[in-house]
Design a protein around this motif. Structure first.
Motif, PDB file in Angstrom:
ATOM      1  N   THR A  25       0.855  -1.196   0.000  1.00 29.77           N
ATOM      2  CA  THR A  25       0.000   0.000   0.000  1.00 29.77           C
ATOM      3  C   THR A  25       0.891   1.246   0.000  1.00 29.77           C
ATOM      4  N   PRO A  26       0.344   2.388  -0.459  1.00 23.05           N
ATOM      5  CA  PRO A  26       1.154   3.620  -0.470  1.00 23.05           C
ATOM      6  C   PRO A  26       1.727   3.949   0.902  1.00 23.05           C
ATOM      7  N   THR A  27       0.911   3.792   1.948  1.00 27.52           N
ATOM      8  CA  THR A  27       1.388   4.122   3.306  1.00 27.52           C
ATOM      9  C   THR A  27       2.601   3.275   3.648  1.00 27.52           C
ATOM     10  N   GLU A  28       2.489   1.998   3.321  1.00 26.38           N
ATOM     11  CA  GLU A  28       3.575   1.067   3.666  1.00 26.38           C
ATOM     12  C   GLU A  28       4.843   1.417   2.879  1.00 26.38           C
ATOM     13  N   LEU A  29       4.668   1.725   1.594  1.00 30.60           N
ATOM     14  CA  LEU A  29       5.834   2.055   0.762  1.00 30.60           C
ATOM     15  C   LEU A  29       6.513   3.310   1.299  1.00 30.60           C
ATOM     16  N   TRP A  30       5.731   4.341   1.620  1.00 32.18           N
ATOM     17  CA  TRP A  30       6.365   5.576   2.094  1.00 32.18           C
ATOM     18  C   TRP A  30       6.988   5.381   3.469  1.00 32.18           C
ATOM     19  N   ARG A  31       6.373   4.496   4.257  1.00 25.59           N
ATOM     20  CA  ARG A  31       6.990   4.204   5.553  1.00 25.59           C
ATOM     21  C   ARG A  31       8.369   3.575   5.310  1.00 25.59           C
ATOM     22  N   SER A  32       8.434   2.647   4.341  1.00 23.26           N
ATOM     23  CA  SER A  32       9.732   2.007   4.026  1.00 23.26           C
ATOM     24  C   SER A  32      10.737   3.032   3.514  1.00 23.26           C
ATOM     25  N   ILE A  33      10.265   3.966   2.685  1.00 28.41           N
ATOM     26  CA  ILE A  33      11.190   4.967   2.132  1.00 28.41           C
ATOM     27  C   ILE A  33      11.769   5.812   3.267  1.00 28.41           C
ATOM     28  N   VAL A  34      10.895   6.242   4.192  1.00 30.43           N
ATOM     29  CA  VAL A  34      11.359   7.088   5.291  1.00 30.43           C
ATOM     30  C   VAL A  34      12.343   6.314   6.166  1.00 30.43           C
ATOM     31  N   SER A  35      12.042   5.024   6.412  1.00 32.58           N
ATOM     32  CA  SER A  35      12.945   4.278   7.305  1.00 32.58           C
ATOM     33  C   SER A  35      14.261   3.973   6.582  1.00 32.58           C
ATOM     34  N   GLU A  36      14.190   3.739   5.281  1.00 32.09           N
ATOM     35  CA  GLU A  36      15.420   3.509   4.500  1.00 32.09           C
ATOM     36  C   GLU A  36      16.288   4.772   4.518  1.00 32.09           C
ATOM     37  N   ALA A  37      15.649   5.923   4.343  1.00 27.60           N
ATOM     38  CA  ALA A  37      16.402   7.190   4.347  1.00 27.60           C
ATOM     39  C   ALA A  37      17.089   7.367   5.689  1.00 27.60           C
ATOM     40  N   SER A  38      16.392   6.952   6.735  1.00 28.48           N
ATOM     41  CA  SER A  38      16.971   7.151   8.055  1.00 28.48           C
ATOM     42  C   SER A  38      18.069   6.128   8.324  1.00 28.48           C
ATOM     43  N   SER A  39      17.858   4.847   7.937  1.00 29.96           N
ATOM     44  CA  SER A  39      18.875   3.849   8.296  1.00 29.96           C
ATOM     45  C   SER A  39      20.068   3.875   7.341  1.00 29.96           C
ATOM     46  N   TYR A  40      19.845   4.199   6.074  1.00 31.94           N
ATOM     47  CA  TYR A  40      20.961   4.141   5.117  1.00 31.94           C
ATOM     48  C   TYR A  40      21.667   5.491   5.011  1.00 31.94           C
ATOM     49  N   TYR A  41      20.862   6.556   4.916  1.00 30.99           N
ATOM     50  CA  TYR A  41      21.465   7.888   4.715  1.00 30.99           C
ATOM     51  C   TYR A  41      21.494   8.710   5.999  1.00 30.99           C
ATOM     52  N   HIS A  42      20.907   8.159   7.088  1.00 31.48           N
ATOM     53  CA  HIS A  42      20.878   8.869   8.366  1.00 31.48           C
ATOM     54  C   HIS A  42      20.263  10.252   8.204  1.00 31.48           C
ATOM     55  N   PHE A  43      19.149  10.281   7.496  1.00 24.61           N
ATOM     56  CA  PHE A  43      18.458  11.550   7.278  1.00 24.61           C
ATOM     57  C   PHE A  43      16.981  11.340   7.582  1.00 24.61           C
ATOM     58  N   THR A  44      16.373  12.302   8.279  1.00 23.98           N
ATOM     59  CA  THR A  44      14.968  12.130   8.649  1.00 23.98           C
ATOM     60  C   THR A  44      14.078  12.861   7.657  1.00 23.98           C
ATOM     61  N   LEU A  45      13.250  12.094   6.930  1.00 21.24           N
ATOM     62  CA  LEU A  45      12.284  12.710   6.017  1.00 21.24           C
ATOM     63  C   LEU A  45      11.000  12.952   6.800  1.00 21.24           C
ATOM     64  N   HIS A  46      10.433  14.152   6.689  1.00 22.56           N
ATOM     65  CA  HIS A  46       9.197  14.427   7.418  1.00 22.56           C
ATOM     66  C   HIS A  46       8.014  14.327   6.473  1.00 22.56           C
ATOM     67  N   CYS A  47       7.669  13.119   6.086  1.00 18.97           N
ATOM     68  CA  CYS A  47       6.505  12.981   5.215  1.00 18.97           C
ATOM     69  C   CYS A  47       6.026  11.529   5.279  1.00 18.97           C
ATOM     70  N   GLU A  48       4.700  11.349   5.166  1.00 20.16           N
ATOM     71  CA  GLU A  48       4.167   9.985   5.198  1.00 20.16           C
ATOM     72  C   GLU A  48       3.535   9.591   3.887  1.00 20.16           C
ATOM     73  N   THR A  49       3.304  10.583   3.001  1.00 19.76           N
ATOM     74  CA  THR A  49       2.724  10.266   1.695  1.00 19.76           C
ATOM     75  C   THR A  49       3.452  11.096   0.659  1.00 19.76           C
ATOM     76  N   VAL A  50       3.214  10.768  -0.599  1.00 21.37           N
ATOM     77  CA  VAL A  50       3.886  11.511  -1.667  1.00 21.37           C
ATOM     78  C   VAL A  50       3.434  12.975  -1.641  1.00 21.37           C
ATOM     79  N   ASP A  51       2.145  13.210  -1.326  1.00 23.00           N
ATOM     80  CA  ASP A  51       1.674  14.596  -1.364  1.00 23.00           C
ATOM     81  C   ASP A  51       2.304  15.439  -0.269  1.00 23.00           C
ATOM     82  N   GLN A  52       2.551  14.800   0.892  1.00 18.55           N
ATOM     83  CA  GLN A  52       3.237  15.547   1.950  1.00 18.55           C
ATOM     84  C   GLN A  52       4.665  15.883   1.525  1.00 18.55           C
TER      85      GLN A  52
END
Length: 1349
Positions: free
Chosen positions: A929-956
């Motif tokens: 689902t979109p929510t799940e995919l964006w959750r994965s993207i945010v966690s990947e950004a944090s664990s791989y690039y050590h950067f916090t993305l502040h968004c839960e959907t593409v529109d945010q």
């Protein structure tokens, strides 16, 4: 003309424009003669052999052996001039052809097969006075061939091979305008749209037609979506419809007949094969290809009757036969050939590596016998044009390396061979990798589970990027196995570039396709017959538990040790004995059955990156710790990049020079005061303070301090010169102290190398080397800190100064890599930017960084997502992923492939089952689902690039970071190799998903490979650039022309580096006043950039802008506008409107519109440029002042003097504050203000007069000035950084003297530091004695600001 590319490629330009070729040739010849060398233009290496060596010296020491032997041979090559021969083909008038003595007879064949009137012949020989010429003979070796000789084209009997070649060639001619190969990414075809905007060629013909009535008929209004402020980003205009591509049908069907091959009795009648055709008039015919040619036979679909029909129309060429039986064929074929020959050769030459397009229209799939046959043979890994065998890639790759390289012709031949084999190998490896993943290749270990399988196809070995047999268990398992191939490729690239005789690496290509990573390697002879344990005679196969070494390998690797900065070091083997290595332990040496010394597994060529490798008990320097390093990474293979190592060593060298200089100064002072005792005390602490400051990036050696002793320090430092050190033990001590402080491995000279095995798990070092190991550990920590404390800030500073201008993910990555920053630091870079005081001036970089972060994180997820999809569900899975990623539609439900082959009843049941639990294992992807995919993207950004993305959907994400969805789509498609249907997607609909499975057209491989370089050509290019920067335009131009020739020789006609060459040449032509030549060169640069880099690559956008300027200078205004609009459209797609480069583009558009009197439109663009410039350059910058002035000029033309005055005042204030009242810019501005005030007063008077006296008023005529083209061009030159400065003779003399003095000074100080301090004086540098060299007596002196750009 030695600058021949590949056989076919040379032919094309020649046939297409014979006249132009000769005139150009003549022009170059004249130019050469005037320069006094007296050499002809064919391949004018200046003065025989001088130039390349001058170039090499500039580049850091030429090779002494090259010079003498090369001399005679090279001069011979140069003096061969071209000559003309007459060619007589059956049924045509004789025509002249310009040839060169080095050409082979075969190249004339290629020219004839490309010419409009002879293109339908393939099976012929060339005869001179009745003697058949050998295809592979060089023209100079043929007796009796001279100026004016007549060569006859004689038809030869066919063989099966020749008949096939003929059919294939005819099919290519029929398809020559069809772009489907470019969309499908086949045969190195790629797209180019320039001709759509220039309406054909920009040559002479285009100019003549339009000159007179240019102004009246321009429609300047751009489409709505190109205007400033438009939020609409349609995709469709990305690939405008080229009207030539509407296919003219010549034949409905051309295919092999089902009656092939001919039975024995027909073979004996000369039948070779049978073809089946359907003409446009619906006539079905069967054709026999026989030794004498082609004729109609009496077979039908169901009855075989090979007898000739009546009439049989026997013809030597298939085209002649078809022209007789189908009038439509005759007419359309000749139309297609006319159009084909009119196209620019660069639109049809193959590129060296395949370029894939991420968008394509729906292309009709037509029947094509050649394509069908190719698909079949390539699956067998068997290539048609090599007689009877597959290619032995390893042998080809290594033999080309062994070619001699003593002089220029030899080096050119060698580099050309290396490049050709590499590009062929990359193509074959890519095809093989796709075949492996698509399941068309049998594994060599079919019994094992799929991820462990290995494959051999076409003499290439393929392995998958998984951790097989827990090989990488300690290093991070599958993540390490995925990273290892690219590290290995970087190692292969590095060793290949050092190019040591006798040391061999494997051909290596890394392909990402359908979520899998495949490594393709050439095969070491004999390795498959033995176990690896027996064959490895150097290195370790178990990460350092058992280690062996070999004297020959040590000797070979010792030669690479200095250039690659690898330290020779001992390690302990399993018996705890010391073993000498000169590489990392994983690097294995194997002697093949061919007796060559191979090295493989070069994944640790460069030292580990301690910022991403936490080690027990080791602490990183303060700079790293402050940024939160060390951080845990996915795997333990994180290495520093080669560029970082180079930069770090250079940084340390400067430090070393400063320290030595400072200490020598002190000694001198101490000698004078005779207080030697103080020396040792001062030496220590002083060094320490310097060291610390140096790490921060700035040491305090004063300039006058470091300058005088500098030469001496260099002498002691870089080259150990015993005389001086013995003569002066003090200075030896100085050098020793400095060496110690910067961590040099030698005490007598500056020499930094790294031990790549430090911190490798399982590697042990002998007791005796512990001090050395500590030193090495410190060096690694310093290098890691250097990356964070120097390289990242310097990147950000370059972006602030607009020296680095990335536009998309690829160019941002390139900018990071050039400074040695790995992409895993992306989060750190973004954090650094957000803490920078001038944060808003870095908006564009920050946004591109976020794009890159999001799409890379999504790609990581997509990779594993795709691995779980079976082939039949691919398009559904990809469209579902894109919907989850980009569509605002919240409950994107996957359309499971409603299996076209399943019976009705089953289908119904399956459909009901899906939304519940995702049917079975292979449809797990459907439950994303979109929510799940964006959750994965945010966690990947944090664990791989050590950067916090502040968004839960593409529109945010779009809202918060100011992104646009088309850019996200482009970035993810390019990274993941997705090709989508080109149409306007509605991403924001909340009622239906944006993508359906029909929108996914293809999945392409993403390929990484080694790019072999043309070294001589590159030296020429660099010397040319240097000359231009010093102001010697004529010499620079000649050197760059030379480089172009040599690049052409090595790479063929299409390559990125040729592109850079052409761009610089065009710029020089323009500055020297030759506008039409500038136009022609820039047109080639644009075409080449579109073909080699892609139609919307940032480089291509830049090329379009340059071309527009030269079009304008040539009076082609409407073309210039179209090109600028195209560039703006592409830039909106790639990075959106908010980018500093957009200001330049809008200023260009605004100026051209002002020139054609479209004032309101012009203002929209210029005011947008003003806003962007104010944002990115600061409201007080000179760029902003210029923007104000341009806006004021348009208001003046509209007679709105109040607004004009307002803007010009702003500009005046900036000039006054920045450059002072006396500066000419300030004076110009103040003059213009006076003029505007007068005009405003005059206008007011007139208005008052009208109000007072009504209609009887006597009105003074007001002067409204429409801008002249010259004034617009002048402003265009200024904003594009091209300035013409008039100088008097006296100024020139002074400048000349100044420059000579400078150059002597510079030679005295070779260190980088001095060059940095020279920057304010660059202006004089660039204004050197140009005038003497240009014969123009006007004293118009030219300054090229951005030559190097």
């Amino acid at each position: 003309m030695v600058s021949k590319t590949d056989e076919i490629q040379t032919a094309a330009p020649k046939a297409a424009e014979p006249h132009q070729e000769e005139t150009q040739e003549g022009a170059i010849m004249k130019k050469k003669e005037s320069c006094g060398c007296g050499h002809s233009a064919d391949m004018s290496v200046m003065n025989g052999d001088v130039a390349p060596h001058r170039a090499e010296e500039q580049n850091g020491g030429g090779d002494p052996e090259h010079s003498d032997e090369g001399n005679e041979q090279e001069v011979i090559v140069i003096q061969d001039t071209g000559f003309t021969v007459k060619i007589q083909a059956p049924g045509t008038e004789p025509f002249d052809l310009q040839v060169s003595p080095q050409e082979m007879v075969q190249e004339i064949h290629q020219v004839l097969m490309d010419r409009e009137d002879t293109c339908h012949r393939t099976c012929f020989s060339l005869q001179l006075e009745g003697n058949v010429l050998d295809n592979f003979a060089e023209l100079k070796s043929i007796e009796g061939l001279q100026e004016g000789s007549l060569l006859k084209v004689v038809e030869e009997p066919y063989t099966v091979r020749e008949a096939r070649i003929h059919v294939r060639h005819i099919r290519d001619l029929l398809k020559s305008l069809d772009p489907s190969d470019s969309y499908n990414g086949v045969d190195c075809n790629s797209l180019s749209f320039l001709s759509v905007f220039t309406e054909g060629d920009l040559g002479e013909n285009g100019k003549r037609k339009k000159k007179g009535s240019e102004l009246e008929q321009i429609d300047c209004t751009p489409p709505e979506h190109i205007l400033p402020g438009s939020k609409d980003r349609p995709l469709v205009p990305l690939q405008p419809q080229n009207k030539d591509w509407k296919p003219l049908q010549c034949l409905k069907i051309l295919t092999m007949s089902g009656w092939n091959p001919p039975p024995g009795n027909r073979k004996m009648h000369g039948d070779l094969m049978y073809l089946y055709m359907v003409t446009v008039e619906e006539r079905h015919v069967s054709i026999t290809a026989s030794t004498r040619g082609f004729y109609l036979n009496q077979s039908t679909t169901y009855t075989f009757n090979p007898k000739p029909a009546n009439p049989s129309f026997l013809s030597h060429s298939l085209v002649e036969l078809l022209s007789q039986i189908s009038p439509a064929f005759k007419k359309n074929f000749s139309t297609i050939q006319k159009k084909r020959v009119q196209r620019h050769p660069f639109e049809r030459i193959a590129t060296p590596f395949q370029v894939y397009s991420w968008t394509a229209p729906q292309v009709d799939h037509a029947m094509d016998c050649v394509r069908a046959e190719d698909a079949y043979t390539s699956r067998l890994g068997y290539e048609e044009h090599i007689p009877g065998q597959t290619r032995d890639w390893n042998e080809e790759l290594q033999t080309t390396r062994e070619l001699p390289r003593k002089n220029l012709p030899e080096r050119l031949l060698r580099e050309r061979a290396i490049f050709k084999v590499h590009s062929d190998f990359a193509a074959a490896a890519t095809r093989g990798s796709m075949a492996v993943i698509d399941g068309n290749v049998m594994a060599i270990n079919p019994g094992e589970e799929t991820r462990m399988q290995m494959f051999i196809w076409n003499n290439i070995f393929f392995s998958l990027g998984f951790d097989v047999r827990d090989h990488y268990l300690e290093l991070g398992g599958d993540s390490a196995a995925h990273a290892a191939p690219t590290n290995d490729l970087n190692g292969v690239r590095a060793y290949g570039a050092v190019d040591v005789d006798g040391l061999y690496t494997l051909g290596t290509v890394v392909v990402d396709y359908r979520g899998y990573r495949i490594t393709a390697q050439s095969i070491i002879p004999g390795i498959l017959e033995r176990e690896q344990e027996q064959s490895v005679i150097y290195g370790s196969i178990d990460f350092g538990k058992t280690v062996v070494s070999h004297p020959k390998y040590l000797e070979l690797l010792e030669k690479t040790s200095r250039p690659l900065k690898v330290q020779r070091h001992p390690v302990l083997d399993d018996k705890s004995e010391a073993v000498e290595l000169c590489s990392s332990v994983e690097c294995k040496g194997i002697i093949g059955n061919d007796g060559r010394h191979y090295i493989l597994d070069l994944l640790r060529t460069f030292p580990p990156d301690l910022n991403f490798l936490p080690v027990e008990g080791e602490e990183l320097p303060e700079e790293s710790r402050r940024q939160g390093f060390p951080r845990q990474h996915r795997h333990r293979l994180a290495c520093l990049r080669q560029e970082l190592i180079e930069a770090f060593v250079e940084h340390r060298y400067l430090l070393f020079m400063k320290m030595a200089a400072l200490q020598l100064m002190q000694q001198k002072a101490n000698k004078e005061s005779k207080a030697t005792a103080a020396l040792t005390e001062n030496g220590g602490p002083q060094a320490a303070t310097l060291e610390n400051k140096g790490e921060g990036g700035d040491a305090t050696a004063t300039t006058n301090g470091s300058a005088p002793p500098s030469p001496m320090a260099t002498e002691n430092g870089a080259c150990e010169s015993p005389e001086s050190s013995e003569a002066d033990p003090k200075s030896r001590e100085v050098v020793q102290n400095a060496c110690k402080a910067v961590g040099s491995i030698s005490n007598t000279s500056f020499d930094i190398r790294f031990n790549p095995d430090i911190f490798s798990p399982g590697v042990r070092f002998p007791e005796g080397s512990s001090e050395d190991i500590q030193k090495q550990k410190q060096l690694l920590k310093d290098a890691a800190a250097f990356l964070v404390s120097c390289q990242i800030p310097s990147l950000v500073k370059d972006c602030l100064d607009h020296n680095a201008l990335p536009m998309d993910g690829a160019t941002l990555t390139e900018a990071l890599h050039q400074r040695g920053i790995n992409v895993r630091y992306l989060g750190t870079v973004l954090d650094f930017i957000s803490k920078t005081p001038a944060r808003t001036q870095l908006d564009h970089i920050y946004r591109i960084g976020i794009y890159e972060l999001i799409t890379r994180s999504a790609k990581h997820f997509f990779k594993t997502y795709l691995q779980g999809v079976e082939l039949s569900g691919l398009s559904a899975a990809v469209s579902h992923f894109l919907n989850c990623f980009l569509s605002s539609f919240t409950d994107a439900v996957a359309h499971l492939p409603a299996d076209e082959l399943v019976s009705k009843r089953k289908n119904r049941r399956r459909r009901n089952r899906v939304p519940g639990g995702g049917g079975g294992d292979n449809t797990v992807w459907a439950s994303l689902t979109p929510t799940e995919l964006w959750r994965s993207i945010v966690s990947e950004a944090s664990s791989y690039y050590h950067f916090t993305l502040h968004c839960e959907t593409v529109d945010q994400a779009v809202e918060k970071y100011g992104l646009q969805k088309t850019t996200l789509l482009r970035e993810i498609s390019i990274k993941a190799g997705i090709q989508i249907l080109i149409k306007d997607y509605n991403f924001d609909s909340r009622h239906k998903p944006a993508f359906t499975e029909e929108d996914i057209l293809n999945i392409f491989p993403v390929v990484k490979h080694v790019n072999p370089k043309a070294s001589d050509a590159f030296h020429f290019f660099q010397s040319g650039q240097a000359k231009v920067q010093q102001g010697f335009l004529k010499e620079g131009c000649e050197l760059i022309n030379e480089a172009l020739n040599l690049f052409n020789n090595v790479y063929g006609a299409m390559h990125v580096e040729l592109c850079a060459c052409l761009r610089l040449l065009a710029r020089l032509n323009y500055i020297m006043g030759d506008y039409s030549e500038a136009l022609s060169n820039q047109q080639k640069a644009v075409l080449m950039s579109e073909r080699v880099l892609g139609i919307e690559h940032p480089n291509t956008i830049q090329e379009y802008m340059h071309l527009a300027l030269y079009c304008f200078a040539n009076g082609q205004l409407s073309t210039a506008l179209k090109l600028l609009y195209r560039a703006r459209y592409l830039m909106l797609q790639v990075c959106g409107e908010d980018h500093p480069e957009m200001a330049l583009l809008d200023s260009n558009i605004g100026l051209v519109l002002h020139g054609v009197m479209e004032f309101d439109l012009s203002l929209r663009f210029l005011e947008n440029a003003l806003a962007i410039n104010s944002k990115y350059h600061g409201a007080r910058s000179l760029k902003v002042a210029l923007s104000h002035h341009l806006v004021a000029r348009v208001y003046e033309s509209k007679a709105e003097f109040r607004s004009a005055l307002q803007h010009e005042k702003e500009g005046y204030t900036i000039y006054k504050n920045q450059v002072g009242e006396a500066h000419e810019k300030t004076r110009e501005s103040s003059e213009y203000l006076k003029y505007l005030t007068q005009q405003a007063v005059a206008l007011q008077r007139t208005m008052n007069e009208i109000y007072k006296n009504g209609s009887s008023a006597s009105i003074m005529p007001l002067k409204f000035t429409a801008p002249t083209m010259a004034s617009v061009l002048e402003q265009l030159n200024i904003i594009n950084g091209i300035i013409f400065i008039p100088l008097s003779q006296k100024d020139l003399e002074n400048l000349k003297a100044e420059v000579q003095r400078r150059q002597q000074l510079q030679e005295a100080m070779k260190s980088e530091e001095q060059q940095e301090e020279e920057s304010p004086l660059e202006l004089e540098h660039k204004l050197t004695a140009e005038q003497e060299r240009q014969s123009t007596p006007t004293g118009a002196e030219v300054l090229e600001q951005q030559a190097s750009a």
